[in-house]
Design an enzyme around this catalytic site. Sequence first.
Site, PDB file in Angstrom:
ATOM      1  N   ASP A   1      -8.794  -7.213  -3.763  1.00 31.22           N
ATOM      2  CA  ASP A   1      -8.427  -5.863  -3.328  1.00 31.22           C
ATOM      3  C   ASP A   1      -9.083  -4.851  -4.257  1.00 31.22           C
ATOM      4  O   ASP A   1      -8.763  -4.802  -5.443  1.00 31.22           O
ATOM      5  CB  ASP A   1      -6.899  -5.722  -3.359  1.00 31.22           C
ATOM      6  CG  ASP A   1      -6.412  -4.340  -2.906  1.00 31.22           C
ATOM      7  OD1 ASP A   1      -7.250  -3.440  -2.664  1.00 31.22           O
ATOM      8  OD2 ASP A   1      -5.182  -4.180  -2.796  1.00 31.22           O
TER       9      ASP A   1
ATOM     10  N   SER B   1       0.838  -1.195   0.000  1.00 29.10           N
ATOM     11  CA  SER B   1       0.000   0.000   0.000  1.00 29.10           C
ATOM     12  C   SER B   1       0.881   1.258   0.000  1.00 29.10           C
ATOM     13  O   SER B   1       1.761   1.379  -0.849  1.00 29.10           O
ATOM     14  CB  SER B   1      -0.937  -0.040   1.215  1.00 29.10           C
ATOM     15  OG  SER B   1      -2.005   0.863   1.057  1.00 29.10           O
TER      16      SER B   1
ATOM     17  N   HIS C   1      -7.929  -5.501   0.359  1.00 32.59           N
ATOM     18  CA  HIS C   1      -6.651  -4.787   0.415  1.00 32.59           C
ATOM     19  C   HIS C   1      -5.798  -5.256   1.587  1.00 32.59           C
ATOM     20  O   HIS C   1      -4.573  -5.355   1.478  1.00 32.59           O
ATOM     21  CB  HIS C   1      -6.922  -3.280   0.507  1.00 32.59           C
ATOM     22  CG  HIS C   1      -5.694  -2.435   0.469  1.00 32.59           C
ATOM     23  ND1 HIS C   1      -4.816  -2.455  -0.599  1.00 32.59           N
ATOM     24  CD2 HIS C   1      -5.178  -1.556   1.360  1.00 32.59           C
ATOM     25  CE1 HIS C   1      -3.826  -1.610  -0.363  1.00 32.59           C
ATOM     26  NE2 HIS C   1      -4.019  -1.058   0.817  1.00 32.59           N
ATOM     27  N   ASP C   2      -6.442  -5.580   2.699  1.00 32.31           N
ATOM     28  CA  ASP C   2      -5.702  -6.003   3.893  1.00 32.31           C
ATOM     29  C   ASP C   2      -4.940  -7.314   3.697  1.00 32.31           C
ATOM     30  O   ASP C   2      -4.124  -7.680   4.543  1.00 32.31           O
ATOM     31  CB  ASP C   2      -6.656  -6.153   5.089  1.00 32.31           C
ATOM     32  CG  ASP C   2      -6.870  -4.829   5.811  1.00 32.31           C
ATOM     33  OD1 ASP C   2      -6.217  -3.829   5.439  1.00 32.31           O
ATOM     34  OD2 ASP C   2      -7.708  -4.791   6.732  1.00 32.31           O
TER      35      ASP C   2
END
EC number: 2.3.1.46
Lengths: 361, 361
Positions: A307, A146, A341-342
């Site tokens: 994501d 990220s 996304h995590d």
Amino acid sequence: MGSALTATRRVVLFTEDDPLVLACGRRLAPVEVAYETHGPLAQDRSNAVLVCHALTGDAHAVAPDGWWREHVGPGLAIDTERFHVITPNLLGGCAGTTGPSSTDPRTGRPYGLDFPPLTVGDLVAVHLRLLDHLGIDRLHAAVGGSLGGMQVLELLLEHPRRLARALLVATTARLTAQNVALSAVARAAILADPAFGAGRPTRDPDVGMGVARRLGHVTYLSEQGLEARFGEHRRAAAPDPDARAWLATRHPVERYLDRQAAAFVARFDPWSYLYLSRLMDDLDPFGARPRVVSPQVQCTVLSFSSDWRFGPDHARRLAAALRAGGGRVRRELVLDSDHGHDAFLFDVPGYARELADALDA
Amino acid sequence: MGSALTATRRVVLFTEDDPLVLACGRRLAPVEVAYETHGPLAQDRSNAVLVCHALTGDAHAVAPDGWWREHVGPGLAIDTERFHVITPNLLGGCAGTTGPSSTDPRTGRPYGLDFPPLTVGDLVAVHLRLLDHLGIDRLHAAVGGSLGGMQVLELLLEHPRRLARALLVATTARLTAQNVALSAVARAAILADPAFGAGRPTRDPDVGMGVARRLGHVTYLSEQGLEARFGEHRRAAAPDPDARAWLATRHPVERYLDRQAAAFVARFDPWSYLYLSRLMDDLDPFGARPRVVSPQVQCTVLSFSSDWRFGPDHARRLAAALRAGGGRVRRELVLDSDHGHDAFLFDVPGYARELADALDA
């Protein structure tokens, strides 16, 4: 931040006599950096790995209790028995490194919005000064997910001599309009909190931060992941006759977001959220002009199937831009996960192997 | 609401002597309904079409200036030269029909959170009373998108004798956990606004409403649609050295959301937003028990390819549940559009034909 098992160290890297000159033209001093190092540094100092954290991370990444405990530690993908792993808290953060909640030496109060605007380049300038301080000329690798991956990208594009390998995970070279819009909503929630006032709140704007975190958290998870965890609850046959109780009704996913928001507000600073969120909006290294990318750095680009913040499309565009500039993308892979996304934080099947292979390549 | 060309009428349908008994058990009176009718009513009253609006709609749907002007009007898909089109504002709204911003006869002040909780069934009970008032026993069709479609679904499941055709557009029988989570964030933004206070604000919580609308609007548009409109802007070479100016920087998509939020706050009521948003969370007609669906009603289920709020997956689950209950789904179609959830409002290729065919079937 930190843990009983480790000690986060701090060092002042820029002083009044030698300030940090920022992209916006302003000077910043002092700049203190919180960081940890784990694992032996080789005689020739050739085995250093820089781990750059994302929006809400800190200097404590390592197992058993750090934010990247799945992948940084003895015998893990980023193996602290083989590599000298350096994990700084980033400039503008709120976990030991100088940021907007630090004391402004001119006033003796927190900077707040008197803190200067930042770019990813400014964050990386501080990382490089830390490497100089540690006597690390060239990194074996820089790794980040990220916002962490954006710092790795900046290193790769602007300082290719300083690293041999770049691991770019769940990241992007440029936010989409939807990314910008979602970040703008989160910032609006913080700025809307009257406790935020003119940028020097009497207390933290917890409520606005809570709203921002709820939104952020939803966008870090996938629809299928949320549904699998929280989709199966039953609706009430009839609503509570009192509207306040009815509106206060918490579906399981709302209780989950409430807990996430409370935990986040307790540990994170709203100014850092604003600064780090805004600087991501401004990122666009390939936008202004064609970029030459050093073929000397081995690039690995990883993304995750579910994501929807910086997913496979972002990774594809990033890898294409690196190749177009002459860069060497040794591996471009979409890993299958429903963590959204995590996923970059977790032990997704195949992920540890990809990280380890990238460090051995 | 309304226009120079049309007059929105109002009628009191429930009184103290004959109150509306709600699903929560409370009684509500008076209940006044704002509605419009367009087009000739046949001698046998067989050509009435009920159009149910979504979260932020009103009684003025018709061309040239209503919210569904693309499809409701002379010669359009929902042809006011052939059909007697009835467009009420829904219970709990803020466009003429009784809602939380209406005056509480007991206090002479707006109900605010003293207004009773609502269900989709309560909204439909008021529609049916309006049809009784208008002398319409059975509808040629009921049509609605998003929350409007939920009202059509309720009519279909609970009152199948009252309609011959159900047009369910960009809607769902049950929100996903992600849907609930995004709605919860928007409500949290409104409730967080101190102007909202204990639910009886001195002024509208414009700031919180603005945050809620920005978020809602992002979720009503597709990533590709936003990118096509706002993705091509260039980033600044260096940030403004003043952080307040830097944070106030507006990328084009942010300016767009600012305009949307300001326009919305000026016309919509935060209590209605809370009530209508929450009642959608509670919808789950197929969840509690197997449902028998009347085969007498011809169902059409339409969705849009880029809708990530109530998109093709929702439509597939809805159509499957209708069929499983014995319902007659004459048409189930995903229309291609990059307008996201808002596509149901627009003139998407093939959409008008599908609506017209469904009314002729």
